[in-house]
Write an enzyme that holds these catalytic residues in place. Structure first.
Site, PDB file in Angstrom:
ATOM      1  N   GLU A  43       0.825  -1.207  -0.013  1.00  0.00           N
ATOM      2  CA  GLU A  43      -0.014  -0.114   0.178  1.00  0.00           C
ATOM      3  C   GLU A  43       0.916   1.246  -0.083  1.00  0.00           C
ATOM      4  OE1 GLU A  43      -2.950   2.654   2.890  1.00  0.00           O
ATOM      5  OE2 GLU A  43      -2.739   0.442   3.330  1.00  0.00           O
ATOM      6  N   ARG A  47       0.726  10.213   0.638  1.00  0.00           N
ATOM      7  CA  ARG A  47       1.055  11.460   1.644  1.00  0.00           C
ATOM      8  C   ARG A  47       2.034  12.151   1.285  1.00  0.00           C
ATOM      9  NH1 ARG A  47       0.580   7.292   7.152  1.00  0.00           N
ATOM     10  NH2 ARG A  47      -1.622   6.552   6.635  1.00  0.00           N
ATOM     11  N   THR A  71      -4.381   6.027   1.390  1.00  0.00           N
ATOM     12  CA  THR A  71      -4.673   7.504   1.796  1.00  0.00           C
ATOM     13  C   THR A  71      -5.587   8.232   0.851  1.00  0.00           C
ATOM     14  OG1 THR A  71      -2.501   7.373   3.065  1.00  0.00           O
ATOM     15  CG2 THR A  71      -3.918   9.336   3.441  1.00  0.00           C
ATOM     16  N   LYS A 131     -11.222  -1.519   6.120  1.00  0.00           N
ATOM     17  CA  LYS A 131     -10.229  -1.265   6.724  1.00  0.00           C
ATOM     18  C   LYS A 131     -10.445  -0.526   8.428  1.00  0.00           C
ATOM     19  CE  LYS A 131      -6.354   2.386   6.820  1.00  0.00           C
ATOM     20  NZ  LYS A 131      -5.982   3.411   5.968  1.00  0.00           N
TER      21      LYS A 131
END
Length: 213
Positions: A43, A47, A71, A131
């Site tokens: 993943e 960011r 994200t 998640k």
């Protein structure tokens, strides 16, 4: 790699590393080191500015690597990540617009939830795996145990504050299919460009007992 759905992807290994890269070069080195340790699913988060390019580069490293984008906080990021080579998306939360954008982009989504209301929204939109974020601050193992009663069919990938020591406890829960974590890429190893250490940690994570489901 034939895995196409979130259900298939999360079963490729007990730990999905959550990654944020300072540069595309660092991303390539770390991704290669993780793959060498047996980690097939990554993943790579948005960011940092290197995120999309790192996804593109990592997705080309091996045929059996599955790179996801993390994200996702804006609907338009789904199409951008898919174009860069992402095979799935991970978000800290979920809205109907984000759900629709992921559907339109053909990007399987692992949406983040933290509360029962979040879970009900995800279930209404058809999600069977979510998640749980941020896992440790939001209640950790006891919270997931509590969720199992009212939501017995839902599966979770807890992420946030999980360590090599606590991961087995999470993986032992009946409603956990894998965990996400950043401990595979400690800042000290990245700063020293110690890719062998990353591979060692990846191998240890890959050897964790997967959920027996």
């Amino acid at each position: 790699m034939t895995a196409q759905t979130v259900a298939e992807i999360v079963r490729l290994g007990p730990v999905i590393p959550v990654l944020a890269f300072e540069s595309v070069e660092q991303g390539e080195n770390v991704s290669r080191a993780l793959h060498a340790g047996g980690v097939k699913v990554l993943e790579i988060t948005l960011r940092t500015e290197a995120g999309l390019k790192a996804i593109e580069r990592a997705s080309q490293l091996a045929e059996d690597i599955v790179v996801g984008v993390g994200t996702i906080t804006k609907p338009e990021q789904c199409a951008l990540a898919k174009k860069a080579g992402a095979r799935f998306g991970v978000s800290p939360g979920l809205t109907k617009d984000m759900h629709q954008a992921a559907q339109d982009a053909g990007l399987p989504l692992l949406p983040g939830v933290m509360t029962p209301t979040d879970i009900i929204v995800a279930l209404e939109l058809g999600y069977e795996i979510v998640k749980f974020f941020p896992a440790q601050p939001a209640g950790g193992v006891p919270m997931l145990q509590a969720f199992h009663g009212p939501f017995p069919t839902l599966k979770f990938c807890p992420t946030g504050g999980i360590t090599a020591e606590s991961a087995p406890t999470f993986l032992a829960l009946p409603n956990v299919v894998c965990v996400g974590g950043s401990w595979l890429t400690p800042k000290s190893a990245l700063a020293a460009q110690n890719w062998d250490e990353v591979t060692r940690l990846a191998r240890a994570a890959s050897e964790l007992a997967p959920p027996a489901r």
